[in-house]
Design a protein around this motif. Structure first.
Motif, PDB file in Angstrom:
ATOM      1  N   UNK A  90      -2.150  -8.473  12.659  1.00  0.00           N
ATOM      2  CA  UNK A  90      -3.448  -8.969  12.210  1.00  0.00           C
ATOM      3  C   UNK A  90      -3.537 -10.477  12.362  1.00  0.00           C
ATOM      4  N   UNK A  91      -4.763 -10.976  12.355  1.00  0.00           N
ATOM      5  CA  UNK A  91      -5.016 -12.415  12.440  1.00  0.00           C
ATOM      6  C   UNK A  91      -5.171 -12.945  11.025  1.00  0.00           C
ATOM      7  N   UNK A  92      -4.304 -13.859  10.645  1.00  0.00           N
ATOM      8  CA  UNK A  92      -4.308 -14.389   9.280  1.00  0.00           C
ATOM      9  C   UNK A  92      -4.989 -15.758   9.243  1.00  0.00           C
ATOM     10  N   UNK A  93      -5.878 -15.938   8.283  1.00  0.00           N
ATOM     11  CA  UNK A  93      -6.570 -17.208   8.098  1.00  0.00           C
ATOM     12  C   UNK A  93      -6.199 -17.777   6.729  1.00  0.00           C
ATOM     13  N   UNK A  94      -5.764 -19.010   6.701  1.00  0.00           N
ATOM     14  CA  UNK A  94      -5.493 -19.697   5.440  1.00  0.00           C
ATOM     15  C   UNK A  94      -6.777 -20.378   4.998  1.00  0.00           C
ATOM     16  N   UNK A  95      -7.568 -19.674   4.196  1.00  0.00           N
ATOM     17  CA  UNK A  95      -8.867 -20.212   3.798  1.00  0.00           C
ATOM     18  C   UNK A  95      -8.758 -21.211   2.648  1.00  0.00           C
ATOM     19  N   UNK A  96      -7.534 -21.479   2.195  1.00  0.00           N
ATOM     20  CA  UNK A  96      -7.329 -22.546   1.234  1.00  0.00           C
ATOM     21  C   UNK A  96      -7.168 -23.894   1.913  1.00  0.00           C
ATOM     22  N   UNK A  97      -7.168 -23.883   3.238  1.00  0.00           N
ATOM     23  CA  UNK A  97      -7.052 -25.083   4.062  1.00  0.00           C
ATOM     24  C   UNK A  97      -8.376 -25.293   4.799  1.00  0.00           C
ATOM     25  N   UNK A  98      -8.835 -26.518   4.897  1.00  0.00           N
ATOM     26  CA  UNK A  98     -10.141 -26.770   5.513  1.00  0.00           C
ATOM     27  C   UNK A  98     -10.225 -26.227   6.934  1.00  0.00           C
ATOM     28  N   UNK A  99      -9.219 -26.509   7.767  1.00  0.00           N
ATOM     29  CA  UNK A  99      -9.260 -26.036   9.143  1.00  0.00           C
ATOM     30  C   UNK A  99      -9.184 -24.508   9.185  1.00  0.00           C
ATOM     31  N   UNK A 134      -2.959 -12.704  -2.260  1.00  0.00           N
ATOM     32  CA  UNK A 134      -3.386 -14.077  -2.484  1.00  0.00           C
ATOM     33  C   UNK A 134      -4.771 -14.295  -1.894  1.00  0.00           C
ATOM     34  N   UNK A 135      -5.641 -14.874  -2.703  1.00  0.00           N
ATOM     35  CA  UNK A 135      -7.051 -14.983  -2.314  1.00  0.00           C
ATOM     36  C   UNK A 135      -7.272 -15.959  -1.167  1.00  0.00           C
ATOM     37  N   UNK A 136      -6.306 -16.846  -0.904  1.00  0.00           N
ATOM     38  CA  UNK A 136      -6.464 -17.804   0.196  1.00  0.00           C
ATOM     39  C   UNK A 136      -6.184 -17.183   1.558  1.00  0.00           C
ATOM     40  N   UNK A 137      -5.533 -16.029   1.582  1.00  0.00           N
ATOM     41  CA  UNK A 137      -5.102 -15.424   2.841  1.00  0.00           C
ATOM     42  C   UNK A 137      -5.988 -14.245   3.211  1.00  0.00           C
ATOM     43  N   UNK A 138      -6.844 -14.441   4.202  1.00  0.00           N
ATOM     44  CA  UNK A 138      -7.668 -13.360   4.725  1.00  0.00           C
ATOM     45  C   UNK A 138      -7.043 -12.899   6.039  1.00  0.00           C
ATOM     46  N   UNK A 139      -6.857 -11.587   6.182  1.00  0.00           N
ATOM     47  CA  UNK A 139      -6.229 -11.034   7.381  1.00  0.00           C
ATOM     48  C   UNK A 139      -7.223 -10.095   8.064  1.00  0.00           C
ATOM     49  N   UNK A 140      -7.496 -10.389   9.318  1.00  0.00           N
ATOM     50  CA  UNK A 140      -8.424  -9.550  10.080  1.00  0.00           C
ATOM     51  C   UNK A 140      -7.657  -8.490  10.862  1.00  0.00           C
ATOM     52  N   UNK A 141      -7.869  -7.248  10.494  1.00  0.00           N
ATOM     53  CA  UNK A 141      -7.377  -6.092  11.246  1.00  0.00           C
ATOM     54  C   UNK A 141      -8.154  -4.879  10.750  1.00  0.00           C
ATOM     55  N   UNK A 142      -9.348  -4.643  11.299  1.00  0.00           N
ATOM     56  CA  UNK A 142     -10.204  -3.571  10.785  1.00  0.00           C
ATOM     57  C   UNK A 142      -9.615  -2.177  10.965  1.00  0.00           C
ATOM     58  N   UNK A 143      -8.744  -1.998  11.932  1.00  0.00           N
ATOM     59  CA  UNK A 143      -8.153  -0.674  12.162  1.00  0.00           C
ATOM     60  C   UNK A 143      -6.989  -0.402  11.226  1.00  0.00           C
ATOM     61  N   UNK A 144      -6.180  -1.439  10.952  1.00  0.00           N
ATOM     62  CA  UNK A 144      -5.009  -1.284  10.092  1.00  0.00           C
ATOM     63  C   UNK A 144      -4.954  -2.454   9.114  1.00  0.00           C
TER      64      UNK A 144
END
Length: 292
Positions: free
Chosen positions: A250-259, A129-139
Motif C-alpha cells: 500500500x501507499x502510506x501517507x504521513x498526514x502529520x507532516x505538511x508535505x 495511528x491517525x497520522x498514517x493513511x494507507x491507500x490500498x482499496x483492494x487489501x
C-alpha cells in the motif's frame, strides 16, 4: 480470538500544523472531502473491526460530532432532496460503533494506549495511528495485518523500508526475515541514530497487539522525550512471546507532516470520481509553469 476492536490515539496537539490546529484537531483536517480520521475509521471497518475507541483530547469535540448523528443536517438534506448527501451522512454515523475517552495528559503513545485497557479487556486489538493513511482499496493495510495475526496468533506490526537517512524519525525493527513479507522480531529501537539502527524497516502506524502488552505499558518508564513509548513495551513483550513485522502492501501517507498531507491531498484528488479529470488538467497546467 477474532480481532474485533481498534484503538485510534488522537489526543496530540498537532503542533506541526499550527496555526490551523489551534482551534481544530489535526485529525479533522480535510483531504479532498473527508477529514483525515475518517479514512482511518473506514479502513478499520473494511478490515472487520466492530468497535473503535478514539483516545481524544481537549478541544476535540468536533471528532465526536463527526461520528455522531446530526438530525438537523439530515432533516435539511431530506427537505432539499439531497438524497446522495443524506445517505453519506447517515452511513457515516451508522458504519461502526465509535467510543471515546479523554486523555488527560499527553505523555506518549504508550500512555494513550493504556487508556484503552478496560475497553479491550482480554482480546487482541488493533492500534491505528491517525497520522498514517494507507491507500490500498483492494487489501486494506489493517486487514493484511489481521490475516497475519490469524496465521501466527501473535502480535504484528506494519513495517516498510525507509531511506537509511530517515530512520531517526521512526521506530525501527531488529528482526529476521522468515519469508517474503514477514520478519520475526528480536527487538525494536525508537528513533535511533543512523549508525545505531538495526535495519531500515520502520514501524508505520498499524499494529495488532495481544492484551499482555498492557502489563508492560504499566511498567514502562518514560523514555525518549520523557514519554511512555509503545516501542519500549513491545521490546519487553518480545522477550515473552513472538512478535512479527509485516511488510505491507500500500501507499502510506504521513498526514502529520505538511508535505505528506499535501501528497495525500493531491493523490486522493486524482482518484476522486467527481474532480479527478478537472484536477488532472489543472495539475498539467501548473506543471508547465514550473522550472526544473
Amino acid at each position: 480470538m477474532k480481532v474485533r476492536k481498534a484503538v485510534i490515539p488522537a489526543a496530540g496537539f498537532g503542533t506541526r500544523f499550527l496555526p490551523a490546529t489551534k482551534a481544530q484537531p489535526k485529525e479533522m483536517l480535510t483531504i479532498v472531502d473527508k477529514p483525515a480520521i475518517q479514512y482511518i475509521v473506514e479502513e478499520a471497518v473494511a478490515s472487520g473491526i466492530e468497535e473503535i475507541l478514539i483516545i481524544n483530547g481537549r478541544n476535540k469535540e468536533s471528532i465526536v460530532n463527526h461520528f455522531d448523528r446530526s438530525l438537523e443536517l439530515e432533516y435539511s438534506l431530506k427537505e432539499k432532496g439531497e438524497d446522495d448527501l443524506l445517505k453519506q451522512v447517515e452511513a457515516l454515523a451508522d458504519m461502526v460503533n465509535v467510543h471515546f475517552v479523554r486523555q488527560k495528559e499527553v505523555e506518549g503513545l504508550g500512555r494513550a494506549i493504556l487508556y484503552a485497557k478496560a475497553f479491550i479487556g482480554n482480546e487482541p486489538f488493533a492500534v491505528m495511528l491517525a497520522d498514517d493513511i494507507v491507500y490500498n482499496p483492494e487489501k486494506p493495510c489493517l486487514k493484511q495485518l489481521v490475516k497475519v495475526y490469524e496465521e501466527k496468533g501473535s502480535s504484528v506490526v506494519a513495517v516498510q523500508a525507509v531511506d537509511p537517512s530517515c530512520v531517526s524519525k521512526y521506530g525501527i525493527i531488529d528482526g529476521e526475515k522468515t519469508d517474503e513479507q514477514i520478519y520475526k522480531l528480536k527487538g525494536m529501537v525508537e528513533k535511533p541514530c543512523t549508525d545505531e539502527a538495526p535495519s531500515n524497516m520502520a514501524v508505520l502506524g498499524r499494529y495488532i497487539l495481544t492484551p499482555e502488552v498492557f502489563s508492560h505499558l504499566e511498567n514502562t518508564k518514560p523514555g525518549l522525550g520523557g514519554e511512555i513509548q509503545l516501542t519500549d513495551a513491545l521490546r519487553a513483550l518480545v522477550e515473552e512471546q513472538e512478535i512479527y513485522g509485516f511488510d505491507f502492501e500500500g501507499v502510506r501517507y504521513d498526514t502529520g507532516d505538511k508535505l505528506g498531507f499535501l501528497k495525500a491531498t493531491v493523490e486522493y484528488a486524482l482518484r476522486h470520481d467527481q474532480v479527478k479529470e478537472e484536477f488532472k488538467s489543472y495539475i498539467k497546467q501548473i506543471a508547465l509553469t514550473l522550472n526544473e
